[in-house]
Design an enzyme around this catalytic site. Structure first.
Site, PDB file in Angstrom:
ATOM      1  N   HIS A  17       0.834  -1.207   0.000  1.00  0.00           N
ATOM      2  CA  HIS A  17       0.000   0.000   0.000  1.00  0.00           C
ATOM      3  C   HIS A  17       0.870   1.259   0.000  1.00  0.00           C
ATOM      4  CE1 HIS A  17      -3.150  -2.609   2.282  1.00  0.00           C
ATOM      5  NE2 HIS A  17      -3.581  -2.481   1.051  1.00  0.00           N
ATOM      6  N   LYS A  41     -17.526  -6.042   7.997  1.00  0.00           N
ATOM      7  CA  LYS A  41     -16.244  -6.746   8.048  1.00  0.00           C
ATOM      8  C   LYS A  41     -15.688  -6.722   9.453  1.00  0.00           C
ATOM      9  CE  LYS A  41     -13.376  -6.898   3.855  1.00  0.00           C
ATOM     10  NZ  LYS A  41     -12.399  -6.137   3.070  1.00  0.00           N
ATOM     11  N   ARG A  90      -2.241  -6.485  -8.535  1.00  0.00           N
ATOM     12  CA  ARG A  90      -1.221  -7.492  -8.261  1.00  0.00           C
ATOM     13  C   ARG A  90      -1.304  -8.569  -9.336  1.00  0.00           C
ATOM     14  NH1 ARG A  90      -3.287  -7.632  -2.232  1.00  0.00           N
ATOM     15  NH2 ARG A  90      -5.075  -7.047  -3.486  1.00  0.00           N
ATOM     16  N   SER A 128      -3.114  -7.611   2.940  1.00  0.00           N
ATOM     17  CA  SER A 128      -3.388  -7.481   4.373  1.00  0.00           C
ATOM     18  C   SER A 128      -3.772  -8.833   4.963  1.00  0.00           C
ATOM     19  CB  SER A 128      -4.519  -6.475   4.609  1.00  0.00           C
ATOM     20  OG  SER A 128      -4.142  -5.205   4.149  1.00  0.00           O
TER      21      SER A 128
HETATM   22  P1  ADP Z   1      -9.578  -4.351  -0.505  1.00  0.00           P
HETATM   23  O1  ADP Z   1     -10.142  -3.954   0.825  1.00  0.00           O
HETATM   24  O2  ADP Z   1     -10.394  -3.934  -1.696  1.00  0.00           O
HETATM   25  O3  ADP Z   1      -9.057  -5.763  -0.588  1.00  0.00           O
HETATM   26  P2  ADP Z   1      -7.075  -3.341   0.243  1.00  0.00           P
HETATM   27  O4  ADP Z   1      -7.392  -2.432   1.351  1.00  0.00           O
HETATM   28  O5  ADP Z   1      -6.416  -4.653   0.598  1.00  0.00           O
HETATM   29  O6  ADP Z   1      -8.316  -3.487  -0.707  1.00  0.00           O
HETATM   30  O7  ADP Z   1      -6.142  -2.628  -0.799  1.00  0.00           O
HETATM   31  C1  ADP Z   1      -6.502  -1.418  -1.397  1.00  0.00           C
HETATM   32  C2  ADP Z   1      -5.866  -1.326  -2.760  1.00  0.00           C
HETATM   33  O8  ADP Z   1      -4.484  -1.583  -2.649  1.00  0.00           O
HETATM   34  C3  ADP Z   1      -6.381  -2.296  -3.806  1.00  0.00           C
HETATM   35  O9  ADP Z   1      -6.397  -1.603  -5.048  1.00  0.00           O
HETATM   36  C4  ADP Z   1      -5.350  -3.358  -3.854  1.00  0.00           C
HETATM   37  O10 ADP Z   1      -5.293  -3.985  -5.133  1.00  0.00           O
HETATM   38  C5  ADP Z   1      -4.111  -2.553  -3.608  1.00  0.00           C
HETATM   39  N1  ADP Z   1      -3.027  -3.355  -3.044  1.00  0.00           N
HETATM   40  C6  ADP Z   1      -3.049  -4.108  -1.928  1.00  0.00           C
HETATM   41  N2  ADP Z   1      -1.861  -4.725  -1.726  1.00  0.00           N
HETATM   42  C7  ADP Z   1      -1.065  -4.347  -2.766  1.00  0.00           C
HETATM   43  C8  ADP Z   1       0.274  -4.664  -3.161  1.00  0.00           C
HETATM   44  N3  ADP Z   1       1.014  -5.516  -2.450  1.00  0.00           N
HETATM   45  N4  ADP Z   1       0.760  -4.080  -4.287  1.00  0.00           N
HETATM   46  C9  ADP Z   1      -0.036  -3.259  -5.007  1.00  0.00           C
HETATM   47  N5  ADP Z   1      -1.296  -2.930  -4.700  1.00  0.00           N
HETATM   48  C10 ADP Z   1      -1.814  -3.470  -3.600  1.00  0.00           C
END
Ligand code: ADP
Length: 163
Positions: A17, A41, A90, A128
């Site tokens: 992130h 959630k 990803r 996450s």
């Molecule tokens: P969600 O709650 O939709 O799963 P997240 O909070 O995990 O989303 O992540 C928010 C954004 O960050 C999403 O666009 C996700 O694809 C991106 N993201 C999460 N981890 C990575 C990573 N390791 N590299 C690139 N983008 C990421």
């Protein structure tokens, strides 16, 4: 003025992130990291905790702010005057869902565009969910999250580690 929002759950914020925040903040004038308030959630960190953790990390970045929202993203964007959505991609598994959401948001509000940043190679496996899974078993998460969050994450699982 190009104002963008990077929405997500960020539970917790990972180095993947942070990478997307740093890179996207260089291509827009203003970036809002928007933490999704999803009451359905079961989150590891509360909304307030997630917002304050991201603030800790983005403090030195002059054009990045952090806020939270619930309900429709496009409605919140209307409210704050943002027209760009930033998302990270990803693996191909992200693609189908992201495409659908991006197209729906564009139909809801044609002024809204989604831009995708491909993940940096070293974070392509990172989510996450993976962080929580490893942390819950006391695994090493030092390559996954900002150093100052490590102890706070272990604490949630009642784990004390010598770092
Ligand atoms: P969600 O709650 O939709 O799963 P997240 O909070 O995990 O989303 O992540 C928010 C954004 O960050 C999403 O666009 C996700 O694809 C991106 N993201 C999460 N981890 C990575 C990573 N390791 N590299 C690139 N983008 C990421």
């Amino acid at each position: 003025m190009k104002k963008a929002i990077y929405p997500g759950s960020f539970d917790p914020l990972t180095l993947g992130h942070v990478d997307i925040i740093m890179r996207s903040s260089k291509i827009v004038d203003e970036l809002v990291v928007g933490v999704l308030h999803n009451s359905a959630k079961n989150s590891l960190f509360s909304l307030e905790e997630r917002v304050s953790m991201i603030k800790e990390m983005t403090g030195p970045m002059p054009n990045v702010t952090v806020s939270f929202f619930d309900g429709l993203l496009v409605d919140y964007m209307d409210k704050i005057g943002a027209t760009i959505i930033v998302r990270g991609l990803r693996a191909v598994t992200d693609f189908e869902y992201e495409l659908q959401i991006a197209q729906t948001n564009h139909v809801e509000n044609p002024n809204v565009e989604t831009i995708f940043l491909t993940t940096s190679l070293q974070y392509s496996y990172l989510s996450s969910t993976i962080v929580k899974e490893f942390a819950s078993y006391g695994g090493d998460i030092s390559k996954f999250v900002p150093a100052q969050f490590i102890d706070r994450i272990y604490e949630r699982y009642g784990i004390k580690r010598q770092s």
